[in-house]
Design a protein around this motif. Structure first.
Motif, PDB file in Angstrom:
ATOM      1  N   GLY A 180       0.829  -1.203   0.000  1.00 47.78           N
ATOM      2  CA  GLY A 180       0.000   0.000   0.000  1.00 47.78           C
ATOM      3  C   GLY A 180       0.860   1.249   0.000  1.00 47.78           C
ATOM      4  O   GLY A 180       1.868   1.305   0.709  1.00 47.78           O
TER       5      GLY A 180
ATOM      6  N   PHE B 292      -1.533   4.974   3.542  1.00 46.09           N
ATOM      7  CA  PHE B 292      -1.471   4.133   4.737  1.00 46.09           C
ATOM      8  C   PHE B 292      -0.293   4.516   5.631  1.00 46.09           C
ATOM      9  O   PHE B 292       0.733   4.981   5.163  1.00 46.09           O
TER      10      PHE B 292
ATOM     11  N   ASP C   6       2.679  -1.060   7.458  1.00 52.83           N
ATOM     12  CA  ASP C   6       2.723  -1.964   6.305  1.00 52.83           C
ATOM     13  C   ASP C   6       1.341  -2.513   5.990  1.00 52.83           C
ATOM     14  O   ASP C   6       0.678  -3.114   6.839  1.00 52.83           O
ATOM     15  N   VAL C   7       0.929  -2.287   4.754  1.00 54.51           N
ATOM     16  CA  VAL C   7      -0.370  -2.741   4.254  1.00 54.51           C
ATOM     17  C   VAL C   7      -0.128  -3.390   2.901  1.00 54.51           C
ATOM     18  O   VAL C   7       0.640  -2.877   2.083  1.00 54.51           O
ATOM     19  N   TRP C   8      -0.786  -4.521   2.659  1.00 54.92           N
ATOM     20  CA  TRP C   8      -0.607  -5.273   1.419  1.00 54.92           C
ATOM     21  C   TRP C   8      -1.949  -5.407   0.716  1.00 54.92           C
ATOM     22  O   TRP C   8      -2.956  -5.709   1.334  1.00 54.92           O
TER      23      TRP C   8
ATOM     24  N   VAL D  33      -7.272  -6.447   1.388  1.00 58.64           N
ATOM     25  CA  VAL D  33      -6.275  -5.556   1.979  1.00 58.64           C
ATOM     26  C   VAL D  33      -5.901  -6.113   3.344  1.00 58.64           C
ATOM     27  O   VAL D  33      -6.770  -6.360   4.177  1.00 58.64           O
ATOM     28  N   ARG D  34      -4.614  -6.340   3.551  1.00 59.83           N
ATOM     29  CA  ARG D  34      -4.131  -6.894   4.815  1.00 59.83           C
ATOM     30  C   ARG D  34      -3.270  -5.851   5.528  1.00 59.83           C
ATOM     31  O   ARG D  34      -2.337  -5.298   4.940  1.00 59.83           O
ATOM     32  N   PHE D  35      -3.609  -5.610   6.783  1.00 56.03           N
ATOM     33  CA  PHE D  35      -2.905  -4.631   7.602  1.00 56.03           C
ATOM     34  C   PHE D  35      -2.035  -5.352   8.618  1.00 56.03           C
ATOM     35  O   PHE D  35      -2.492  -6.291   9.266  1.00 56.03           O
ATOM     36  N   THR D  36      -0.796  -4.909   8.789  1.00 51.28           N
ATOM     37  CA  THR D  36       0.015  -5.415   9.882  1.00 51.28           C
ATOM     38  C   THR D  36      -0.446  -4.722  11.160  1.00 51.28           C
ATOM     39  O   THR D  36      -1.147  -3.707  11.101  1.00 51.28           O
TER      40      THR D  36
ATOM     41  N   ALA E   4      -1.096  -0.769  11.719  1.00 50.47           N
ATOM     42  CA  ALA E   4      -1.195  -0.063  10.440  1.00 50.47           C
ATOM     43  C   ALA E   4      -2.590   0.533  10.314  1.00 50.47           C
ATOM     44  O   ALA E   4      -3.549   0.034  10.910  1.00 50.47           O
ATOM     45  N   ARG E   5      -2.716   1.619   9.550  1.00 43.96           N
ATOM     46  CA  ARG E   5      -4.018   2.266   9.390  1.00 43.96           C
ATOM     47  C   ARG E   5      -4.057   3.032   8.082  1.00 43.96           C
ATOM     48  O   ARG E   5      -3.035   3.282   7.466  1.00 43.96           O
ATOM     49  N   THR E   6      -5.276   3.410   7.699  1.00 39.27           N
ATOM     50  CA  THR E   6      -5.435   4.225   6.502  1.00 39.27           C
ATOM     51  C   THR E   6      -5.421   5.692   6.885  1.00 39.27           C
ATOM     52  O   THR E   6      -5.701   6.061   8.026  1.00 39.27           O
TER      53      THR E   6
END
Length: 79
Positions: free
Chosen positions: A12, A17, A20-22, A40-43, A46-48
């Motif tokens: 991302g 973000f 780390d976002v994938w 969408v996968r967030f560690t 993580a945030r938007t």
């Protein structure tokens, strides 16, 4: 029907973000459709960035939990 190869998982962008976002793109509508489907996968932590969607957005939390908020609304935990 033409089968297209799956696009690679993308990190991302930093302007969207924090942390780390994938993102895995699943489907995208042909114009004039605005449909986009992504996994969408967030560690952890993580945030938007705060943003809006002119035609709305539907989120399906499939794993873990998160916080969501509409402008001016209460913060809601999803699980």
């Amino acid at each position: 029907m033409t089968l297209l190869p799956k696009p690679p998982t993308a990190k991302g962008p930093a302007n969207w973000f924090t942390g780390d976002v994938w993102i895995d793109s699943i489907a995208r509508g042909e114009p004039p459709s605005h449909v986009r489907v992504s996994a969408v996968r967030f560690t952890p932590s993580a945030r938007t960035a705060w943003h809006s969607h002119a035609v709305g957005q539907t989120l399906y939390v499939t794993e873990g939990r998160g916080l969501v908020q509409s402008r001016g609304g209460e913060i809601t935990e999803t699980a």
